[in-house]
Design an enzyme around this catalytic site. Structure first.
Site, short mmCIF file in Angstrom:
data_model
loop_
_atom_site.label_atom_id
_atom_site.label_comp_id
_atom_site.label_asym_id
_atom_site.label_seq_id
_atom_site.Cartn_x
_atom_site.Cartn_y
_atom_site.Cartn_z
N GLU A 25 0.81 -1.29 0.05
CA GLU A 25 -0.05 0.00 -0.05
C GLU A 25 1.12 1.20 0.10
O GLU A 25 1.85 1.15 0.53
CB GLU A 25 -0.86 0.10 1.34
CG GLU A 25 -1.88 -1.14 1.33
CD GLU A 25 -2.86 -0.91 2.37
OE1 GLU A 25 -2.81 0.00 3.41
OE2 GLU A 25 -3.90 -1.74 2.53
N HIS A 86 -5.81 0.70 -1.43
CA HIS A 86 -5.96 -0.54 -0.93
C HIS A 86 -5.96 -1.24 -2.20
O HIS A 86 -6.11 -0.99 -3.41
CB HIS A 86 -7.36 -0.56 -0.51
CG HIS A 86 -7.66 -0.25 0.76
ND1 HIS A 86 -8.99 -0.12 1.28
CD2 HIS A 86 -6.83 0.21 1.82
CE1 HIS A 86 -9.07 0.09 2.58
NE2 HIS A 86 -7.65 0.35 3.06
ZN LIG Z 1 -6.74 0.91 4.55
#
Ligand SMILES: [Zn+2]
Length: 135
Positions: A25, A86
Site C-alpha cells: 500500500e 488498498h
Molecule cells: Zn486501509
C-alpha cells in the site's frame, strides 16, 4: 451539508501511478486548505510505508509525520488528510477505522485495482463519507 474534498486529477493520477508501481500500500498526507467543511488538496506529502505486518497495511515513521507537518507549514498549508491505497475496494478496514479515531483527519482511500477513490472522516464517533470533487 456533506463535507467535500476537492482534488485535482493531476494529484489523483500521481497516487494511482505510485500505487501501481508498488506491491505494498502507498501512503502519505494530503496538504491543503480547509474552509468550513470544504477541504481542498493542494499537494501530496508521500511517506514510505514501513509496515512489517503485511503489504495490505500501512504504517508511517513518526519522524516523517513530523516532517510532513513542518513541510506543510513552510508552504502555508495544513495537513488536512491521510491517503493510502488498498488492493481492493476503497472502504475503510477495521484497522483504518481504529486509525480514524486517533487521527481525525480526512482519510482518502484509493483502490489500486480500479483507481476508484473514497474519502471519510470520523466525527463524533461516527464515520462520514465526503463528496469527492475532481477538479
Ligand atoms: Zn486501509
Amino acid at each position: 451539508m456533506r463535507s467535500r474534498l476537492r482534488i485535482s486529477s493531476r494529484i489523483l493520477r500521481e497516487i494511482v501511478h505510485d500505487s501501481l508501481a508498488e506491491d505494498r500500500e502507498v501512503c502519505g498526507f494530503l496538504l491543503g486548505v480547509v474552509d468550513n467543511d470544504d477541504f481542498k488538496v493542494v499537494e501530496l506529502y508521500k511517506v514510505e510505508n514501513v509496515s512489517a505486518v503485511s503489504q495490505a497495511r500501512f504504517e508511517m515513521d513518526p519522524r516523517r509525520v513530523y516532517e510532513a507537518h513542518k513541510y506543510a507549514e513552510r508552504l502555508g498549508l495544513e495537513v488536512i488528510g491521510i491517503y493510502h491505497s488498498h488492493p481492493g475496494p476503497p472502504t475503510p478496514s477495521i484497522v483504518d477505522l481504529e486509525g480514524m479515531k486517533h487521527w481525525p483527519l480526512v482519510w482518502l482511500i484509493l483502490s489500486s485495482i480500479d483507481g476508484s477513490i473514497a474519502a471519510y472522516v470520523m466525527k463524533d464517533g461516527s464515520i462520514r463519507e465526503l463528496e469527492v470533487l475532481l477538479e
